[in-house]
Design a protein around this motif. Structure first.
Motif, PDB file in Angstrom:
ATOM      1  N   SER A   1       0.757  -1.322   0.162  1.00  8.37           N
ATOM      2  CA  SER A   1       0.015  -0.015  -0.026  1.00  8.37           C
ATOM      3  C   SER A   1       1.051   1.276   0.090  1.00  8.37           C
ATOM      4  CB  SER A   1      -1.020   0.018   1.252  1.00  8.37           C
ATOM      5  OG  SER A   1      -0.300   0.073   2.368  1.00  8.37           O
ATOM      6  N   ARG A   2       2.074   1.168   0.369  1.00  8.99           N
ATOM      7  CA  ARG A   2       3.091   2.150   0.664  1.00  8.99           C
ATOM      8  C   ARG A   2       4.283   2.184  -0.334  1.00  8.99           C
ATOM      9  NH1 ARG A   2       2.987   3.102   7.007  1.00  8.99           N
ATOM     10  NH2 ARG A   2       0.996   3.891   7.064  1.00  8.99           N
ATOM     11  N   SER A   3       4.382   0.952  -1.203  1.00  6.94           N
ATOM     12  CA  SER A   3       5.356   0.820  -2.052  1.00  6.94           C
ATOM     13  C   SER A   3       6.481   0.742  -1.325  1.00  6.94           C
ATOM     14  CB  SER A   3       5.183   1.415  -3.220  1.00  6.94           C
ATOM     15  OG  SER A   3       3.836   1.524  -4.079  1.00  6.94           O
ATOM     16  N   ARG A   4       6.733  -0.021  -0.213  1.00  4.73           N
ATOM     17  CA  ARG A   4       8.122   0.033   0.452  1.00  4.73           C
ATOM     18  C   ARG A   4       8.302  -1.080   1.167  1.00  4.73           C
ATOM     19  NH1 ARG A   4       7.847   3.472   5.980  1.00  4.73           N
ATOM     20  NH2 ARG A   4       6.288   2.378   6.894  1.00  4.73           N
ATOM     21  N   SER A   5       9.693  -1.540   1.277  1.00  2.48           N
ATOM     22  CA  SER A   5      10.169  -2.364   2.119  1.00  2.48           C
ATOM     23  C   SER A   5      10.053  -1.977   3.764  1.00  2.48           C
ATOM     24  CB  SER A   5      11.271  -3.049   1.608  1.00  2.48           C
ATOM     25  OG  SER A   5      11.927  -3.799   2.432  1.00  2.48           O
ATOM     26  N   VAL A   6       9.678  -2.790   4.669  1.00  3.29           N
ATOM     27  CA  VAL A   6       9.702  -2.642   5.827  1.00  3.29           C
ATOM     28  C   VAL A   6      10.624  -3.566   6.677  1.00  3.29           C
ATOM     29  CG1 VAL A   6       8.439  -2.200   8.141  1.00  3.29           C
ATOM     30  CG2 VAL A   6       7.427  -1.636   5.839  1.00  3.29           C
ATOM     31  N   PRO A   7      11.887  -3.389   7.271  1.00  4.55           N
ATOM     32  CA  PRO A   7      13.038  -3.907   7.936  1.00  4.55           C
ATOM     33  C   PRO A   7      12.396  -4.290   9.151  1.00  4.55           C
ATOM     34  CG  PRO A   7      13.828  -1.849   7.732  1.00  4.55           C
ATOM     35  CD  PRO A   7      12.379  -1.898   7.088  1.00  4.55           C
ATOM     36  N   TYR A   8      12.923  -5.543   9.615  1.00  7.59           N
ATOM     37  CA  TYR A   8      12.593  -5.784  10.924  1.00  7.59           C
ATOM     38  C   TYR A   8      13.803  -6.825  11.621  1.00  7.59           C
ATOM     39  CZ  TYR A   8      11.547 -10.677   8.935  1.00  7.59           C
ATOM     40  OH  TYR A   8      11.493 -11.643   8.552  1.00  7.59           O
ATOM     41  N   ARG A   9      13.871  -6.943  12.878  1.00  6.26           N
ATOM     42  CA  ARG A   9      14.874  -7.781  13.424  1.00  6.26           C
ATOM     43  C   ARG A   9      13.999  -8.799  14.579  1.00  6.26           C
ATOM     44  NH1 ARG A   9      20.323  -5.548  14.843  1.00  6.26           N
ATOM     45  NH2 ARG A   9      20.674  -6.274  12.825  1.00  6.26           N
ATOM     46  N   LEU A  10      14.337  -9.785  14.335  1.00  6.14           N
ATOM     47  CA  LEU A  10      13.586 -10.841  15.327  1.00  6.14           C
ATOM     48  C   LEU A  10      14.649 -11.480  16.404  1.00  6.14           C
ATOM     49  CD1 LEU A  10      10.778 -12.538  15.781  1.00  6.14           C
ATOM     50  CD2 LEU A  10      11.973 -14.058  14.254  1.00  6.14           C
ATOM     51  N   TYR A  11      14.355 -11.233  17.614  1.00  2.92           N
ATOM     52  CA  TYR A  11      15.069 -12.071  18.446  1.00  2.92           C
ATOM     53  C   TYR A  11      14.293 -13.167  18.975  1.00  2.92           C
ATOM     54  CZ  TYR A  11      18.001  -7.981  18.881  1.00  2.92           C
ATOM     55  OH  TYR A  11      19.076  -6.823  18.774  1.00  2.92           O
ATOM     56  N   ALA A  12      14.581 -14.267  18.938  1.00  2.00           N
ATOM     57  CA  ALA A  12      14.050 -15.630  19.286  1.00  2.00           C
ATOM     58  C   ALA A  12      15.092 -16.527  20.392  1.00  2.00           C
ATOM     59  CB  ALA A  12      13.585 -16.491  18.226  1.00  2.00           C
ATOM     60  N   PRO A  13      14.257 -17.105  21.324  1.00  4.61           N
ATOM     61  CA  PRO A  13      15.149 -18.181  22.033  1.00  4.61           C
ATOM     62  C   PRO A  13      15.722 -19.310  21.233  1.00  4.61           C
ATOM     63  CG  PRO A  13      12.753 -17.916  22.793  1.00  4.61           C
ATOM     64  CD  PRO A  13      12.899 -17.293  21.458  1.00  4.61           C
ATOM     65  N   ALA A  14      17.040 -19.618  21.401  1.00  7.60           N
ATOM     66  CA  ALA A  14      17.634 -20.738  20.598  1.00  7.60           C
ATOM     67  C   ALA A  14      17.064 -22.021  20.781  1.00  7.60           C
ATOM     68  CB  ALA A  14      18.961 -20.702  21.262  1.00  7.60           C
ATOM     69  N   ALA A  15      16.312 -22.257  21.684  1.00 11.54           N
ATOM     70  CA  ALA A  15      15.600 -23.462  21.606  1.00 11.54           C
ATOM     71  C   ALA A  15      14.225 -23.397  21.554  1.00 11.54           C
ATOM     72  CB  ALA A  15      15.982 -24.164  23.118  1.00 11.54           C
ATOM     73  N   LEU A  16      13.835 -22.918  20.480  1.00 10.00           N
ATOM     74  CA  LEU A  16      12.525 -22.574  20.213  1.00 10.00           C
ATOM     75  C   LEU A  16      11.629 -23.755  19.825  1.00 10.00           C
ATOM     76  CD1 LEU A  16      10.395 -20.366  19.773  1.00 10.00           C
ATOM     77  CD2 LEU A  16      11.143 -19.977  17.522  1.00 10.00           C
ATOM     78  N   SER A  17      10.531 -24.251  20.475  1.00  9.13           N
ATOM     79  CA  SER A  17       9.887 -25.324  20.239  1.00  9.13           C
ATOM     80  C   SER A  17       8.456 -25.231  20.601  1.00  9.13           C
ATOM     81  CB  SER A  17      10.467 -26.261  21.058  1.00  9.13           C
ATOM     82  OG  SER A  17      10.140 -26.332  22.227  1.00  9.13           O
ATOM     83  N   GLY A  18       7.518 -25.078  19.425  1.00  4.82           N
ATOM     84  CA  GLY A  18       6.199 -24.859  19.655  1.00  4.82           C
ATOM     85  C   GLY A  18       5.787 -23.276  19.934  1.00  4.82           C
ATOM     86  N   ALA A  19       4.760 -23.278  20.399  1.00  7.19           N
ATOM     87  CA  ALA A  19       4.232 -21.652  20.517  1.00  7.19           C
ATOM     88  C   ALA A  19       5.043 -21.011  21.675  1.00  7.19           C
ATOM     89  CB  ALA A  19       2.859 -21.768  20.881  1.00  7.19           C
ATOM     90  N   CYS A  20       5.126 -19.649  21.414  1.00 13.97           N
ATOM     91  CA  CYS A  20       5.798 -19.002  22.612  1.00 13.97           C
ATOM     92  C   CYS A  20       5.204 -17.706  22.339  1.00 13.97           C
ATOM     93  CB  CYS A  20       7.375 -18.969  22.718  1.00 13.97           C
ATOM     94  SG  CYS A  20       8.048 -18.407  21.123  1.00 13.97           S
ATOM     95  N   PRO A  21       5.462 -16.806  23.551  1.00 11.69           N
ATOM     96  CA  PRO A  21       4.610 -15.433  23.669  1.00 11.69           C
ATOM     97  C   PRO A  21       5.242 -14.394  22.611  1.00 11.69           C
ATOM     98  CG  PRO A  21       5.528 -15.947  25.803  1.00 11.69           C
ATOM     99  CD  PRO A  21       5.800 -17.027  24.858  1.00 11.69           C
ATOM    100  N   LEU A  22       4.752 -13.579  22.092  1.00 15.03           N
ATOM    101  CA  LEU A  22       5.480 -12.563  21.029  1.00 15.03           C
ATOM    102  C   LEU A  22       5.318 -11.205  21.774  1.00 15.03           C
ATOM    103  CD1 LEU A  22       6.419 -11.935  18.121  1.00 15.03           C
ATOM    104  CD2 LEU A  22       4.143 -11.548  17.687  1.00 15.03           C
ATOM    105  N   ILE A  23       6.422 -10.587  21.584  1.00 23.83           N
ATOM    106  CA  ILE A  23       6.336  -9.071  22.211  1.00 23.83           C
ATOM    107  C   ILE A  23       6.785  -8.292  20.912  1.00 23.83           C
ATOM    108  CG2 ILE A  23       7.264  -7.154  23.538  1.00 23.83           C
ATOM    109  CD1 ILE A  23       7.554  -9.324  25.683  1.00 23.83           C
ATOM    110  N   LEU A  24       6.063  -7.126  20.484  1.00 28.07           N
ATOM    111  CA  LEU A  24       6.323  -6.510  19.458  1.00 28.07           C
ATOM    112  C   LEU A  24       6.985  -5.311  20.015  1.00 28.07           C
ATOM    113  CD1 LEU A  24       6.471  -5.801  16.170  1.00 28.07           C
ATOM    114  CD2 LEU A  24       4.137  -5.110  16.487  1.00 28.07           C
TER     115      LEU A  24
END
Length: 71
Positions: free
Chosen positions: A23-46
């Motif tokens: 809708s704005r014709s642009r790329s939106v960069p992000y950085r995701l920090y995640a637990p190394a031992a990610l398994s299944g669902a976990c809480p997300l904080i934005l």
């Protein structure tokens, strides 16, 4: 596009990527920090850096949240 930029033995992984906002014709960069031992669902904080910031802002917060089990 996703690219793992850092895999720490201290319990978290950092992934940089971007999504396309057509809708704005642009790329939106992000950085995701995640637990190394990610398994299944976990809480997300934005966290938004606000105007004039970048995805490199607040790494201390992303690391600590990921080490505590949040994405």
């Amino acid at each position: 596009m996703n690219e793992t930029v850092d895999d720490k033995p201290s319990g978290y992984t950092v992934i940089d990527g971007a999504f396309r906002d057509e809708s704005r014709s642009r790329s939106v960069p992000y950085r995701l920090y995640a637990p190394a031992a990610l398994s299944g669902a976990c809480p997300l904080i934005l966290v938004s850096h606000g105007i004039g910031g970048s995805r490199e802002a607040m790494p201390y917060l992303g690391r600590r949240l990921a080490q505590s089990g949040y994405v």
